[in-house]
Structure formats: structure tokens, C-alpha cells
Design an enzyme around this catalytic site. Structure first.
Site, mmCIF file in Angstrom:
data_model
loop_
_atom_site.group_PDB
_atom_site.id
_atom_site.type_symbol
_atom_site.label_atom_id
_atom_site.label_comp_id
_atom_site.label_asym_id
_atom_site.label_seq_id
_atom_site.Cartn_x
_atom_site.Cartn_y
_atom_site.Cartn_z
ATOM 1 N N ARG A 1 -14.865 -6.615 0.126
ATOM 2 C CA ARG A 1 -14.196 -6.139 1.348
ATOM 3 C C ARG A 1 -13.561 -4.765 1.096
ATOM 4 O O ARG A 1 -12.931 -4.527 0.071
ATOM 5 C CB ARG A 1 -13.128 -7.144 1.759
ATOM 6 N N ILE A 2 -13.715 -3.888 2.053
ATOM 7 C CA ILE A 2 -13.074 -2.571 1.988
ATOM 8 C C ILE A 2 -12.165 -2.447 3.198
ATOM 9 O O ILE A 2 -12.562 -2.781 4.320
ATOM 10 C CB ILE A 2 -14.142 -1.454 1.973
ATOM 11 N N GLY A 3 -10.948 -1.978 2.971
ATOM 12 C CA GLY A 3 -9.980 -1.864 4.066
ATOM 13 C C GLY A 3 -9.994 -0.484 4.696
ATOM 14 O O GLY A 3 -10.962 0.278 4.572
ATOM 15 N N ASP A 4 -8.896 -0.174 5.368
ATOM 16 C CA ASP A 4 -8.802 1.109 6.075
ATOM 17 C C ASP A 4 -8.419 2.264 5.160
ATOM 18 O O ASP A 4 -8.717 3.421 5.465
ATOM 19 C CB ASP A 4 -7.760 0.992 7.194
ATOM 20 N N THR B 1 -0.517 1.944 6.794
ATOM 21 C CA THR B 1 -0.447 0.702 6.027
ATOM 22 C C THR B 1 -0.380 -0.467 7.003
ATOM 23 O O THR B 1 0.259 -0.363 8.050
ATOM 24 C CB THR B 1 0.768 0.673 5.083
ATOM 25 N N GLY B 2 -1.045 -1.542 6.678
ATOM 26 C CA GLY B 2 -1.047 -2.691 7.563
ATOM 27 C C GLY B 2 -2.355 -3.448 7.472
ATOM 28 O O GLY B 2 -3.105 -3.283 6.505
ATOM 29 N N HIS B 3 -2.628 -4.250 8.487
ATOM 30 C CA HIS B 3 -3.819 -5.093 8.493
ATOM 31 C C HIS B 3 -5.046 -4.194 8.715
ATOM 32 O O HIS B 3 -5.386 -3.826 9.841
ATOM 33 C CB HIS B 3 -3.668 -6.141 9.597
ATOM 34 N N GLY B 4 -5.720 -3.874 7.631
ATOM 35 C CA GLY B 4 -6.723 -2.816 7.620
ATOM 36 C C GLY B 4 -7.833 -2.947 8.644
ATOM 37 O O GLY B 4 -8.304 -1.941 9.191
ATOM 38 N N THR C 1 0.865 -1.199 0.000
ATOM 39 C CA THR C 1 0.000 0.000 0.000
ATOM 40 C C THR C 1 0.890 1.234 0.000
ATOM 41 O O THR C 1 1.956 1.225 0.612
ATOM 42 C CB THR C 1 -0.858 -0.011 1.292
HETATM 43 N N1 ASP Z 1 -4.133 -1.457 4.768
HETATM 44 C C1 ASP Z 1 -4.355 -2.163 3.546
HETATM 45 C C2 ASP Z 1 -5.688 -2.856 3.620
HETATM 46 O O1 ASP Z 1 -5.975 -3.461 4.639
HETATM 47 C C3 ASP Z 1 -3.309 -3.162 3.215
HETATM 48 C C4 ASP Z 1 -1.883 -2.770 3.570
HETATM 49 O O2 ASP Z 1 -1.594 -1.619 3.872
HETATM 50 O O3 ASP Z 1 -0.997 -3.641 3.529
HETATM 51 O O4 ASP Z 1 -6.422 -2.835 2.661
#
Ligand code: ASP
Length: 356
Positions: free
Chosen positions: A248-251, A271-274, A220
Site C-alpha cells: 500500500r502507498i499513501g498520499d 497528514t491524515g487518512h491517506g 507523519t
Molecule cells: N498520510 C499518511 C498515510 O496515509 C498517514 C498519516 O499522515 O497519518 O500514509
């Protein structure tokens, strides 16, 4: 008249009558008075995850560094010439959206069904205005569309076909969904599907068990910039999670979770586990700590990433910049592709832990 232009006009009028210092406007007197002190610049990320020296080749490392540098060049040139942080953030993110190494734009990951659904958002810290798009399939530059939503619609967040219709109306470049096909992301999808079949569990459950390869989602992109007027803009763009399902929609497109900007505190892109970043409203939470607790951006970012997210299993990182161009890039994973360039401190680029 577009929303932003209207807001800027109102802000200019308020400034003319001499009571604009506290309005959070883009042209306020307080900011003008500080102009000389503003250390303009930008900070960027290209995703966080299991990035170690052992699983990296020198060629790949060089390619990432070159891509981060190119994004910094594009954004900084605008800031140096006196341009706006909004343009700088768009320019930096577009360089990364076009680079297949990152999970955004061109290099976006695949959904469970073998397509691509892209998310992005942008926020202006002087206007406290924002734009976001979720689940877009045919828009070449989702970050550009997020800006269009902010500046030229009555809304903050558009999704799917409606967002694409708006993109077409605004004359943005549309592409086939297959434009986002890349071989390495396709291979990741195959491995992810295999894991899902074998384990008969959701991606999130597998992620928590540690067998899900974090590289599946990595890449991301985001940017936070402060211009010579002291305005902060933050933006984030992503293809989301490999094998994501059910739209699915992330953060990343959620204002407060993946992106936040307020001139009175800071700008953040995550960025990370949304799912965790949504639940803990990460980007806004960092800025709230700065604003209401008086913490520095380093303290606030470190607290949220290490003390709030990590104990509950939320992996990832953020980039933060305040209106004076101070920046911080905390993460709780092995690595995060990141970089910054400011007038005062020059360029910093990092991938692994303990580099700055
Ligand atoms: N944050 C993003 C999501 O969950 C993915 C990521 O940043 O690695 O969609």
C-alpha cells in the site's frame, strides 16, 4: 548536469536577458525585487489524530514539543543564514525522521508483515519540480532520497528496490529494515492485527467504524519553508499506516495529494487518512483555491479540511505557507502536532485544538 542545476541555469539566463519575472524561476527579478518584504520561515507538522489533553502525559507533551522545537531550530537556522528553503525543509524533516516519536524514518509504523515501508516527497515551488519515493525499506532518510530523485534523476517518483538501488548509487546511508523497529510501534501492530483478525475487515473499514485506534498511524512529518528569495519548498515523510498490506502507498509520496508547492500560491504538506488525501488531491486543491479563486491560505485550507474532507470521513490536516511567510495549520481531528517559526512572528507550537 542534474535536473535542478540545469533548470536553475536556464532560469538565471532568462533573468539576465530580462524576461524572467513570470517564469516561476528560482532567481527571478520579481522575487528579487520583493526580497526586502519576504518574511522567511517554516511551518512543520508531526501528524494529526486523536490527541487530547486527557490521553497525554506531561512528559510526553514536553517530548513532542522539544522535538518540534528542534526541527524548527534546524530549519530556521538555515533560512536565517540566507540558505535555501530546500535545505531548511530537509533539515527540519531529518530531525523528525530521526526522532522515534514520529511515524517517519526511525519511528515508522509496521506493515502487516512486520516490516517497514517508507514514503516521502518534496516539491520546489519556484521550479515546479518534485521528487518522491514510495515503499523504501532500507533508506535511512527517505526525504533525502526524494530530493535526490528530484535533483539527480530524470524521474519524479521511484519505488521499492529500484529506489534503494538509486539511493546506493547516490551514496545515501542505507540501513537494515530492522533499524526502524521500535517497541511502541510493534505493540501497535499487535493490537491492529488483533482487531483485523477479530473483525475480519480491512483497516480502512475498521477505521471508519471508529474502533481502529488512530494512534496506529499517527506521526507523519512534514515541513513547508520560504527562504529569503521567496522560494517555497514543501516536503512530507512517513511510515504510512500500521498493518498496511500489499505494498500500500499513501498520499505522502504523491505530488498533489500529500505535498505541493507553487510560489504563485502556496506550499502544503498533509497528514491524515491517506486514501482520502489522494482521492481529493488535497495539497494541490488548497493551492488551486488560492491561485484561481483568490482565497487566502486560511480560507482555502479551512475549506478543504472542513468542508471537503470532513463530510466524506477524511480525517487529518495540512500545514500551508505562502511566499510572504504567512502560514495556516488547519485540521479536523482532535489534535495535530505542529509548529511554525517566521522572521516576523517568532515561534508558535501547538498540539491540541484552539491553541494559537
Ligand atoms: N498520510 C499518511 C498515510 O496515509 C498517514 C498519516 O499522515 O497519518 O500514509
Amino acid at each position: 548536469m542534474g535536473k535542478t542545476r540545469l533548470a536553475l541555469t536556464i532560469a538565471a539566463v532568462i533573468t539576465l536577458v530580462g524576461c524572467g519575472a513570470d517564469s516561476g524561476d528560482a532567481t527571478g527579478q520579481a522575487q528579487a525585487a520583493q526580497q526586502d518584504e519576504v518574511n522567511f520561515g517554516l511551518v512543520i507538522h508531526g501528524g494529526a489524530g486523536t490527541i487530547t489533553r486527557e490521553n497525554m502525559t506531561p512528559e510526553r507533551e514536553e517530548a513532542f514539543k522539544a522535538a518540534l522545537n528542534a526541527a524548527l531550530d534546524a530549519g530556521y537556522a538555515i533560512l536565517e543564514a540566507g540558505g535555501e528553503s530546500m535545505d531548511a525543509v530537509i533539515a527540519a524533516i531529518q530531525v523528525m525522521e530521526e526522532e522515534p516519536l514520529f511515524n517517519a524514518g526511525r519511528g515508522s509504523v509496521y506493515t502487516f508483515d512486520g516490516g517497514h515501508e517508507l514514503d516521502a516527497s518534496i516539491m520546489h515551488g519556484g521550479l515546479l519540480d518534485a521528487g518522491a519515493v514510495a515503499g523504501v525499506r532500507t533508506v535511512k532518510s527517505p526525504i533525502q532520497l526524494a530530493r535526490e530523485v528530484m535533483e539527480n534523476s530524470r524521474h519524479v517518483m521511484l519505488s521499492a528496490e529500484g529506489a534503494a538501488e538509486f539511493a546506493e548509487e547516490r551514496g545515501l546511508e542505507l540501513v537494515e529494515n530492522s533499524y526502524f523497529n521500535t517497541e511502541h510501534r510493534y505493540e501497535q501492530l499487535q493490537r491492529a492485527l488483533e482487531l483485523l483478525r477479530e473483525e475480519d475487515r480491512t483497516g480502512d473499514q475498521i477505521a471508519q467504524s471508529g474502533t481502529w485506534d488512530p494512534a496506529f498511524n499517527m506521526g507523519t512529518v512534514g515541513a513547508v519553508a520560504v527562504d529569503q528569495r521567496g522560494n517555497i519548498v514543501a516536503g512530507t515523510s512517513t511510515g504510512g499506516m500500521t498493518a498496511k498490506r500489499y505494498n500500500r502507498i499513501g498520499d505522502a509520496p504523491i505530488i498533489g495529494a500529500g505535498t505541493w508547492a507553487d510560489n504563485a500560491s502556496c506550499g502544503v504538506s498533509a497528514t491524515g487518512h491517506g486514501e482520502y488525501f489522494i482521492r481529493y488531491n488535497v495539497s494541490a486543491q488548497v493551492c488551486s483555491r488560492v491561485k484561481y479563486l483568490g482565497e487566502s491560505i486560511e480560507e482555502a485550507g479551512a475549506h478543504v479540511i472542513h468542508n471537503v474532507l470532513l463530510p466524506v470521513g477524511g480525517t487529518g490536516g495540512v500545514i500551508i505557507m505562502d511566499a510572504q511567510g504567512n502560514f495556516s495549520m488547519p485540521f479536523n481531528t482532535e489534535g495535530m502536532y505542529r509548529g511554525a517559526r517566521t522572521q516576523r512572528e517568532g515561534t508558535v507550537i501547538g498540539i491540541y485544538q484552539q491553541e494559537e
